[in-house]
Design a protein around this motif. Structure first.
Motif, PDB file in Angstrom:
ATOM      1  N   GLU A 109       0.841  -1.209   0.000  1.00  0.00           N
ATOM      2  CA  GLU A 109       0.000   0.000   0.000  1.00  0.00           C
ATOM      3  C   GLU A 109       0.875   1.258   0.000  1.00  0.00           C
ATOM      4  O   GLU A 109       0.609   2.208  -0.739  1.00  0.00           O
ATOM      5  N   ALA A 110       1.918   1.269   0.832  1.00  0.00           N
ATOM      6  CA  ALA A 110       2.817   2.432   0.894  1.00  0.00           C
ATOM      7  C   ALA A 110       3.509   2.648  -0.454  1.00  0.00           C
ATOM      8  O   ALA A 110       3.633   3.790  -0.913  1.00  0.00           O
ATOM      9  N   VAL A 111       3.947   1.572  -1.076  1.00  0.00           N
ATOM     10  CA  VAL A 111       4.607   1.669  -2.385  1.00  0.00           C
ATOM     11  C   VAL A 111       3.639   2.234  -3.421  1.00  0.00           C
ATOM     12  O   VAL A 111       4.000   3.126  -4.201  1.00  0.00           O
ATOM     13  N   ASN A 112       2.412   1.762  -3.429  1.00  0.00           N
ATOM     14  CA  ASN A 112       1.425   2.271  -4.393  1.00  0.00           C
ATOM     15  C   ASN A 112       1.088   3.741  -4.146  1.00  0.00           C
ATOM     16  O   ASN A 112       0.918   4.504  -5.097  1.00  0.00           O
ATOM     17  N   ILE A 113       1.011   4.129  -2.899  1.00  0.00           N
ATOM     18  CA  ILE A 113       0.776   5.548  -2.588  1.00  0.00           C
ATOM     19  C   ILE A 113       1.966   6.377  -3.061  1.00  0.00           C
ATOM     20  O   ILE A 113       1.795   7.454  -3.641  1.00  0.00           O
ATOM     21  N   ALA A 114       3.174   5.870  -2.835  1.00  0.00           N
ATOM     22  CA  ALA A 114       4.376   6.589  -3.279  1.00  0.00           C
ATOM     23  C   ALA A 114       4.428   6.709  -4.801  1.00  0.00           C
ATOM     24  O   ALA A 114       4.863   7.732  -5.329  1.00  0.00           O
ATOM     25  N   LYS A 115       3.979   5.686  -5.508  1.00  0.00           N
ATOM     26  CA  LYS A 115       3.952   5.754  -6.973  1.00  0.00           C
ATOM     27  C   LYS A 115       3.014   6.854  -7.447  1.00  0.00           C
ATOM     28  O   LYS A 115       3.269   7.512  -8.454  1.00  0.00           O
ATOM     29  N   GLU A 116       1.934   7.048  -6.706  1.00  0.00           N
ATOM     30  CA  GLU A 116       0.944   8.061  -7.097  1.00  0.00           C
ATOM     31  C   GLU A 116       1.323   9.468  -6.638  1.00  0.00           C
ATOM     32  O   GLU A 116       1.116  10.439  -7.361  1.00  0.00           O
ATOM     33  N   TYR A 117       1.882   9.593  -5.441  1.00  0.00           N
ATOM     34  CA  TYR A 117       2.096  10.913  -4.854  1.00  0.00           C
ATOM     35  C   TYR A 117       3.561  11.311  -4.698  1.00  0.00           C
ATOM     36  O   TYR A 117       3.859  12.483  -4.493  1.00  0.00           O
ATOM     37  N   GLY A 118       4.467  10.350  -4.757  1.00  0.00           N
ATOM     38  CA  GLY A 118       5.878  10.629  -4.516  1.00  0.00           C
ATOM     39  C   GLY A 118       6.626  11.021  -5.771  1.00  0.00           C
ATOM     40  O   GLY A 118       6.054  11.160  -6.849  1.00  0.00           O
ATOM     41  N   THR A 119       7.922  11.169  -5.614  1.00  0.00           N
ATOM     42  CA  THR A 119       8.785  11.443  -6.754  1.00  0.00           C
ATOM     43  C   THR A 119       8.956  10.152  -7.562  1.00  0.00           C
ATOM     44  O   THR A 119       8.531   9.080  -7.128  1.00  0.00           O
ATOM     45  N   ASP A 120       9.605  10.258  -8.704  1.00  0.00           N
ATOM     46  CA  ASP A 120       9.696   9.128  -9.631  1.00  0.00           C
ATOM     47  C   ASP A 120      10.173   7.821  -8.999  1.00  0.00           C
ATOM     48  O   ASP A 120       9.606   6.770  -9.248  1.00  0.00           O
ATOM     49  N   ASP A 121      11.208   7.876  -8.209  1.00  0.00           N
ATOM     50  CA  ASP A 121      11.775   6.655  -7.647  1.00  0.00           C
ATOM     51  C   ASP A 121      11.555   6.504  -6.149  1.00  0.00           C
ATOM     52  O   ASP A 121      12.125   5.593  -5.538  1.00  0.00           O
ATOM     53  N   SER A 122      10.753   7.352  -5.554  1.00  0.00           N
ATOM     54  CA  SER A 122      10.577   7.272  -4.098  1.00  0.00           C
ATOM     55  C   SER A 122       9.959   5.951  -3.676  1.00  0.00           C
ATOM     56  O   SER A 122      10.233   5.451  -2.583  1.00  0.00           O
ATOM     57  N   TYR A 123       9.164   5.357  -4.542  1.00  0.00           N
ATOM     58  CA  TYR A 123       8.535   4.089  -4.172  1.00  0.00           C
ATOM     59  C   TYR A 123       9.577   2.997  -3.935  1.00  0.00           C
ATOM     60  O   TYR A 123       9.397   2.136  -3.077  1.00  0.00           O
ATOM     61  N   LYS A 124      10.678   3.026  -4.675  1.00  0.00           N
ATOM     62  CA  LYS A 124      11.744   2.037  -4.489  1.00  0.00           C
ATOM     63  C   LYS A 124      12.409   2.224  -3.127  1.00  0.00           C
ATOM     64  O   LYS A 124      12.684   1.261  -2.414  1.00  0.00           O
ATOM     65  N   PHE A 125      12.659   3.474  -2.792  1.00  0.00           N
ATOM     66  CA  PHE A 125      13.276   3.802  -1.515  1.00  0.00           C
ATOM     67  C   PHE A 125      12.366   3.395  -0.363  1.00  0.00           C
ATOM     68  O   PHE A 125      12.798   2.751   0.597  1.00  0.00           O
ATOM     69  N   ILE A 126      11.094   3.740  -0.474  1.00  0.00           N
ATOM     70  CA  ILE A 126      10.115   3.407   0.565  1.00  0.00           C
ATOM     71  C   ILE A 126       9.998   1.889   0.707  1.00  0.00           C
ATOM     72  O   ILE A 126       9.964   1.364   1.830  1.00  0.00           O
ATOM     73  N   ASN A 127       9.970   1.191  -0.403  1.00  0.00           N
ATOM     74  CA  ASN A 127       9.899  -0.271  -0.363  1.00  0.00           C
ATOM     75  C   ASN A 127      11.097  -0.850   0.390  1.00  0.00           C
ATOM     76  O   ASN A 127      10.937  -1.727   1.242  1.00  0.00           O
ATOM     77  N   ALA A 128      12.290  -0.370   0.080  1.00  0.00           N
ATOM     78  CA  ALA A 128      13.504  -0.901   0.707  1.00  0.00           C
ATOM     79  C   ALA A 128      13.508  -0.651   2.215  1.00  0.00           C
ATOM     80  O   ALA A 128      13.798  -1.557   3.005  1.00  0.00           O
ATOM     81  N   VAL A 129      13.175   0.565   2.628  1.00  0.00           N
ATOM     82  CA  VAL A 129      13.198   0.905   4.053  1.00  0.00           C
ATOM     83  C   VAL A 129      12.126   0.115   4.809  1.00  0.00           C
ATOM     84  O   VAL A 129      12.403  -0.493   5.851  1.00  0.00           O
ATOM     85  N   LEU A 130      10.898   0.120   4.294  1.00  0.00           N
ATOM     86  CA  LEU A 130       9.819  -0.589   4.994  1.00  0.00           C
ATOM     87  C   LEU A 130      10.053  -2.096   4.997  1.00  0.00           C
ATOM     88  O   LEU A 130       9.703  -2.776   5.969  1.00  0.00           O
ATOM     89  N   ASP A 131      10.642  -2.620   3.938  1.00  0.00           N
ATOM     90  CA  ASP A 131      10.935  -4.053   3.900  1.00  0.00           C
ATOM     91  C   ASP A 131      11.919  -4.429   5.013  1.00  0.00           C
ATOM     92  O   ASP A 131      11.725  -5.432   5.707  1.00  0.00           O
ATOM     93  N   LYS A 132      12.968  -3.625   5.191  1.00  0.00           N
ATOM     94  CA  LYS A 132      13.930  -3.884   6.272  1.00  0.00           C
ATOM     95  C   LYS A 132      13.250  -3.834   7.634  1.00  0.00           C
ATOM     96  O   LYS A 132      13.468  -4.695   8.489  1.00  0.00           O
ATOM     97  N   ILE A 133      12.407  -2.830   7.821  1.00  0.00           N
ATOM     98  CA  ILE A 133      11.718  -2.680   9.104  1.00  0.00           C
ATOM     99  C   ILE A 133      10.755  -3.844   9.319  1.00  0.00           C
ATOM    100  O   ILE A 133      10.687  -4.408  10.415  1.00  0.00           O
ATOM    101  N   GLY A 134      10.022  -4.206   8.280  1.00  0.00           N
ATOM    102  CA  GLY A 134       9.087  -5.328   8.382  1.00  0.00           C
ATOM    103  C   GLY A 134       9.791  -6.623   8.743  1.00  0.00           C
ATOM    104  O   GLY A 134       9.310  -7.402   9.583  1.00  0.00           O
TER     105      GLY A 134
END
Length: 150
Positions: A119-144
């Motif tokens: 969900e966070a990645v999809n929100i980032a794809k819609e509202y974030g910068t071009d590659d922010s979804y990749k960054f968000i995915n990596a950080v949240l994946d580590k935390i998860g």
């Protein structure tokens, strides 16, 4: 009820809270959702539908919880950033999405962290910068992964 819409509302509210330093009560009133046409006409906002009320209720839960735990959440985000990143480098949209995701991973154990991350990645794809979804995915994946190993 759409959890996606609730998460979008939560991210938008946390972004606004961080940028404007508006009070949590004002943010949680959702008065900022008033339609542009209603604002232009100077009329009172229309009452939200039952679905919208449910979405706002879930969003309020995420918003209030994130704000209550923001220091803890920020420390966790910071500890999972790459060596060449700091919290100061994060734009406010990315930070708001990360905060909501981390809050849900930490405190909503009844929801699979993979769903939260998607969900966070999809929100980032819609509202974030071009590659922010990749960054968000990596950080949240580590935390998860860290949380699931506890």
């Amino acid at each position: 009820m759409s959890r996606r819409k609730s998460r979008i509302l939560a991210f938008q509210a946390l972004y606004s809270w961080d940028v404007s330093k508006e009070s949590l009560d004002n943010i949680l009133s959702f008065s900022w959702l008033q339609k542009d046409s209603e604002i232009a006409a100077g009329v009172e906002p229309s009452a939200p539908s039952e679905t919208a009320k449910e979405e706002q209720t879930f969003a309020s839960f995420i918003i209030a919880g994130t704000v209550d735990h923001v220091d803890e959440i920020d420390k966790i985000i910071e500890s999972h950033l790459s060596a060449n990143w700091s919290m100061d480098r994060l734009n406010k949209v990315t930070l708001a999405i990360l905060r909501t995701g981390v809050y849900e991973i930490l405190f909503q154990k009844n929801v699979d962290s993979n769903i939260i991350i998607d969900e966070a990645v999809n929100i980032a794809k819609e509202y974030g910068t071009d590659d922010s979804y990749k960054f968000i995915n990596a950080v949240l994946d580590k935390i998860g992964k860290d949380e699931s190993s506890k």
